[in-house]
Enzyme design. Structure first.
Site, short mmCIF file in Angstrom:
data_model
loop_
_atom_site.label_atom_id
_atom_site.label_comp_id
_atom_site.label_asym_id
_atom_site.label_seq_id
_atom_site.Cartn_x
_atom_site.Cartn_y
_atom_site.Cartn_z
N HIS B 148 0.70 -1.04 0.09
CA HIS B 148 0.00 0.28 -0.13
C HIS B 148 1.00 1.33 0.06
CE1 HIS B 148 -3.02 3.21 1.69
NE2 HIS B 148 -4.03 2.10 1.48
N ASP B 225 3.20 -4.11 8.31
CA ASP B 225 1.82 -3.42 8.09
C ASP B 225 0.86 -4.49 8.07
OD1 ASP B 225 -0.53 -2.45 7.07
OD2 ASP B 225 0.39 -1.77 5.05
N GLN B 228 -4.40 -5.34 7.23
CA GLN B 228 -5.35 -6.44 6.44
C GLN B 228 -5.01 -7.70 7.15
OE1 GLN B 228 -7.50 -5.69 4.46
NE2 GLN B 228 -6.95 -3.76 3.53
N LYS B 251 -10.79 -0.43 10.17
CA LYS B 251 -10.86 -1.66 9.22
C LYS B 251 -11.16 -2.80 10.09
CE LYS B 251 -7.24 -0.52 5.84
NZ LYS B 251 -7.95 0.16 4.70
N CYS B 391 -4.65 2.12 -3.81
CA CYS B 391 -3.53 2.83 -3.19
C CYS B 391 -2.28 1.81 -3.20
CB CYS B 391 -3.74 2.89 -1.57
SG CYS B 391 -4.90 4.38 -1.29
#
Lengths: 147, 435
Positions: B148, B225, B228, B251, B391
């Protein structure tokens, strides 16, 4: 089945223009050229302006994007030839007004010719930018030749 | 909750019937869009919120609203307790200690916080403790082609400010990382290795353990990261042995405006601060200031109190259902999405083959139809998906497209949601007159 709104936005003539892309293909030279990018979706378009004195001779363009942005450039290509720079400005302003009409349309859309088929786009806020891409590029071209 | 190491306990998935009960907790899912029941498949962008999260935020403002970490009155004490309890809840959720959890506005801010910490150390801030974060010409920061933009642009800027070189691990045609390249690129020059746990475009689950092992073998820091992954699977950041990690509340059923930076305590206490000002200081004179240890060191100014409390409510909600069950359910939905899309003529699934394990999402390129048009067609049937480059422009470039259409599921999606998306996708090309 698609809803009436969707079918209204994606009229057959729009889908045809999005595939046929009238005026697609850049020329080695132009009186003005402008590149526009829609960073939210990555759509991009380069619009070349060719003038005879104060009159638009033709537009040529290249770009990649959704059917609305491609059809809009193609329709603009068909509309522009023979218009003076001032008339072209007026058409762009009128088209912007149509796109911002939120589905209501505008009183006198006749000067926009076939481009009025894009009226349905004005119901979809998120897609107005797609329809405006070519017109904004041409506006920048006109500003270049005026400078 | 995760199981003790060494035990094998069979975790069941969810069922459509259970999911239908779960959905009752999410008011926004109960509506019609364009004359159809909403099918919300855009949770990779942002999730819907259950009543318990909405109630937690509202209740805070109705009963406990006050400034935290200041003031001697009862409401201030209540607010501070709720705020810090929220930190404990989130810390437990990801296998961390309280002082390893920093509240940020979002994951992007967390990544910038780390990057600016390195940047500030590189210009001499933070004293001797911070020399381990100093970057200079010849040092390398390693990211991946599948990130991203939030996990790419801050490192481009950090490299530009410090003279370090940014490199990236390329991806294979199926979106998995080129691990041969990772082994080649991680060298003595590598100072930071940063990558996403789960791709927001392909659903690929990256091999965290292997990358951490390679990075730590050369003394490099690992930044994960987890945007997700944290919402969708049990996460034990201490066990994964990453040095820093970020994720975003919105999220994972929480409001916008709250994110989390995790850092190993020892590192956070040495990293120079990013945002400075009130609430993060010890002694302030007109010339200079001393800074508190983490987490306050990184929490200057008025904090995101109601959002943090709501995030803890979201964590409680997810924990009550069980992250392992959620992960299993979403893997089923992800496979169903990928298989369904892949079976359609002219539809190409980006990333792993449909029968390869992926997270609960799938992105597609529809031959001859732009993603925006695909999204518009699906929206007309009440199906919400994401269109564009998500993104992740470099990854789309790698796949030879500028945009794609992504369907991303969460715990509140049923198999019929997936089937509706697949069915609609199957009608796209004929509507647009492509074949």
């Amino acid at each position: 089945m698609a809803s009436g709104d969707l079918a209204g936005m994606y009229q057959q003539v729009i889908l045809e223009h999005s595939r046929e892309k009238h005026g697609f293909g850049l020329q080695p030279e132009a009186d003005a050229s402008n590149h526009q990018l829609n960073p939210t979706c990555g759509d991009e378009l380069t619009m070349q302006l060719h003038l005879d004195g104060n009159v638009v001779r033709s537009l040529t363009w290249e770009g990649a994007g959704c059917s609305i942005s491609m059809a809009s450039a193609s329709l603009l290509h068909d509309l522009a030839p023979g218009l003076t720079v001032d008339e072209m400005h007026a058409r762009i302003d009128l088209f912007r007004e149509l796109m911002h009409s939120k589905g209501a349309g505008i009183e006198d859309d006749e000067p926009l010719g076939d481009a009025v088929v894009l009226e349905g786009v004005s119901k979809y806020m998120a897609r107005v930018k797609c329809a405006m891409l070519a017109w904004v590029a041409l506006e920048a071209d006109l500003a270049q030749v005026a400078a | 909750m995760s199981h003790p190491a060494g035990t094998t306990e069979l975790t069941t998935s969810l069922t459509d019937d259970e999911v239908l009960l779960i959905r009752r907790d999410f008011p926004a899912l109960n509506q019609q869009v364009n004359g159809h029941e909403l099918v919300y498949l855009d949770s990779g962008a942002t999730s819907q919120k259950p009543f318990s999260v909405l109630d937690a935020e509202r209740s805070f403002y109705e009963h406990d609203n006050s400034a935290v970490h200041r003031g001697a009155h009862t409401l201030a004490a209540n607010a501070t307790e709720l705020f810090e309890n929220a930190r404990s809840t989130v810390a437990r959720f990801v296998g961390a200690r309280e002082n390893e959890i920093i509240w940020t506005s979002n994951a992007t801010e967390g990544l910038n916080l780390v990057a600016y910490g390195f940047s500030n150390a590189s210009v001499g801030r933070g004293g001797a403790d911070a020399t381990r974060f100093v970057l200079k010409a010849g040092d390398e920061i390693l990211t991946t082609e599948g990130e991203h933009h939030a996990n790419l642009v801050p490192w481009q800027e950090l490299a530009a400010r410090t003279g370090a070189t940014l490199r990236y691990i390329p991806v294979n045609d199926d979106g998995t990382l080129r691990m041969d390249e990772a082994e080649r690129l991680i060298t003595d020059r590598t100072r930071i290795v940063t990558f996403t746990h789960v791709s927001n475009v392909t659903g690929v689950i990256n091999p965290v353990e292997t990358l951490v092992h390679l990075a730590h073998a050369v003394g490099a820091f690992v930044v994960l990261d987890a945007c997700q992954s944290a919402p969708h699977r049990a996460l034990d950041l201490a066990a994964l042995d990453v040095d820093f990690a970020v994720f975003s509340g919105h999220k994972m059923l929480a409001p916008t405006g709250i994110g989390v930076l995790y850092g190993r305590a020892e590192l956070l206490d040495a990293l120079p601060p990013f945002l400075t000002g009130g609430s993060m200081i010890t002694t302030v004179t007109m010339e200079s200031s001393g800074y508190l240890p983490a987490p306050q060191r990184f929490e200057a100014g008025t904090q995101k109190v109601s959002q943090a409390i709501a995030l803890a409510a979201a964590v409680d909600y997810l924990t009550a259902i069980g992250m392992d069950r959620i992960e299993r359910w979403e893997a089923e939905l992800g496979a169903r999405l990928a298989e369904g899309f892949a079976s359609l003529p002219g539809v190409r699934v980006l990333g792993p083959a449909a029968d390869v394990h992926r997270a609960g999402l799938a992105s597609v390129d529809v031959e001859g139809v732009h993603a925006h048009d695909v999204g518009q067609f699906l929206d007309d049937r009440g199906i919400a998906v994401r269109v564009g480059h998500h993104c992740a422009q470099p990854l789309h470039r790698r796949f030879g497209v500028t945009a794609s259409t992504r369907a991303s599921a969460y715990l509140y999606n049923t198999t019929s949601d997936v089937d509706a998306a697949v069915e609609a996708m199957g009608s796209v090309r004929s509507f647009f007159g492509v074949n």
